[in-house]
Design a protein around this motif. Sequence first.
Motif, PDB file in Angstrom:
ATOM      1  N   VAL A   1       0.855  -1.267   0.007  1.00  0.00           N
ATOM      2  CA  VAL A   1      -0.187   0.219  -0.002  1.00  0.00           C
ATOM      3  C   VAL A   1       0.746   1.225   0.041  1.00  0.00           C
ATOM      4  O   VAL A   1       0.272   2.347   0.037  1.00  0.00           O
TER       5      VAL A   1
ATOM      6  N   ALA B   1      -6.507   4.934   8.624  1.00  0.00           N
ATOM      7  CA  ALA B   1      -6.595   3.792   7.683  1.00  0.00           C
ATOM      8  C   ALA B   1      -7.791   3.746   6.917  1.00  0.00           C
ATOM      9  O   ALA B   1      -7.551   3.689   5.594  1.00  0.00           O
ATOM     10  N   LYS B   2      -8.931   4.091   6.995  1.00  0.00           N
ATOM     11  CA  LYS B   2     -10.043   4.131   6.188  1.00  0.00           C
ATOM     12  C   LYS B   2      -9.847   5.200   5.144  1.00  0.00           C
ATOM     13  O   LYS B   2     -10.284   5.370   4.250  1.00  0.00           O
TER      14      LYS B   2
ATOM     15  N   ARG C   1      -7.133   4.320   2.557  1.00  0.00           N
ATOM     16  CA  ARG C   1      -7.974   3.488   1.752  1.00  0.00           C
ATOM     17  C   ARG C   1      -8.746   4.270   0.659  1.00  0.00           C
ATOM     18  O   ARG C   1      -8.744   3.775  -0.509  1.00  0.00           O
ATOM     19  N   ASP C   2      -9.789   5.025   1.236  1.00  0.00           N
ATOM     20  CA  ASP C   2     -10.585   5.808   0.432  1.00  0.00           C
ATOM     21  C   ASP C   2      -9.816   6.630  -0.420  1.00  0.00           C
ATOM     22  O   ASP C   2     -10.263   6.756  -1.854  1.00  0.00           O
TER      23      ASP C   2
ATOM     24  N   GLU D   1      -7.573   3.842  -3.263  1.00  0.00           N
ATOM     25  CA  GLU D   1      -8.236   2.806  -3.792  1.00  0.00           C
ATOM     26  C   GLU D   1      -9.361   3.138  -4.658  1.00  0.00           C
ATOM     27  O   GLU D   1     -10.353   4.183  -4.542  1.00  0.00           O
TER      28      GLU D   1
ATOM     29  N   PRO E   1     -12.909   1.400  -2.762  1.00  0.00           N
ATOM     30  CA  PRO E   1     -12.816   1.164  -1.413  1.00  0.00           C
ATOM     31  C   PRO E   1     -13.404  -0.083  -0.861  1.00  0.00           C
ATOM     32  O   PRO E   1     -12.875  -0.628   0.010  1.00  0.00           O
TER      33      PRO E   1
ATOM     34  N   VAL F   1     -11.784  -3.668  -1.070  1.00  0.00           N
ATOM     35  CA  VAL F   1     -10.501  -3.703  -0.890  1.00  0.00           C
ATOM     36  C   VAL F   1      -9.988  -4.926  -0.010  1.00  0.00           C
ATOM     37  O   VAL F   1      -9.090  -5.724  -0.112  1.00  0.00           O
TER      38      VAL F   1
ATOM     39  N   LEU G   1      -6.560  -6.342   1.978  1.00  0.00           N
ATOM     40  CA  LEU G   1      -5.644  -5.354   1.923  1.00  0.00           C
ATOM     41  C   LEU G   1      -6.009  -4.226   2.977  1.00  0.00           C
ATOM     42  O   LEU G   1      -5.081  -3.606   3.173  1.00  0.00           O
ATOM     43  N   MET G   2      -7.038  -4.206   3.604  1.00  0.00           N
ATOM     44  CA  MET G   2      -7.347  -3.275   4.690  1.00  0.00           C
ATOM     45  C   MET G   2      -6.470  -3.598   5.811  1.00  0.00           C
ATOM     46  O   MET G   2      -6.074  -2.617   6.633  1.00  0.00           O
TER      47      MET G   2
ATOM     48  N   TYR H   1      -3.457  -1.380   5.143  1.00  0.00           N
ATOM     49  CA  TYR H   1      -3.936  -0.225   5.312  1.00  0.00           C
ATOM     50  C   TYR H   1      -3.875   0.193   6.880  1.00  0.00           C
ATOM     51  O   TYR H   1      -3.313   1.237   7.505  1.00  0.00           O
ATOM     52  N   ARG H   2      -4.423  -0.630   7.639  1.00  0.00           N
ATOM     53  CA  ARG H   2      -4.328  -0.456   9.136  1.00  0.00           C
ATOM     54  C   ARG H   2      -2.821  -0.674   9.752  1.00  0.00           C
ATOM     55  O   ARG H   2      -2.419   0.117  10.649  1.00  0.00           O
TER      56      ARG H   2
END
Length: 98
Positions: free
Chosen positions: A23, A62-63, A66-67, A70, A73, A76, A79-80, A83-84
């Motif tokens: 990521v 993280a969200k 991602r948003d 991606e 999103p 995802v 893969l989340m 991101y976390r």
Amino acid sequence: MDQVVQDAARTALLELCRGGSPVVCNETVDEVIAIAARRWRSFERRSAKRSDDLDARAEDLAKGLRDHFEVQPQLVGPLMEDYRHLAGVLAAEFSRET
């Protein structure tokens, strides 16, 4: 955000790149830091009731990442977790700022 914190975040992200993070890569480090810093600073305004909860702040970060990065999103999937992890690394650096 002061330069010391940005430099520490950059170093941490470059280490993630070298470790094979899916990521973040060398080319996106500065963009990730800019997006993350903006999201980090706006958390208290957007989530006043949970402003002192570092875990909630990292999840929100993280969200947001991602948003931003991606195309879809909501799709995802696993893969989340990456991101976390990225958000946790950034949260550790950002929370050191005085």
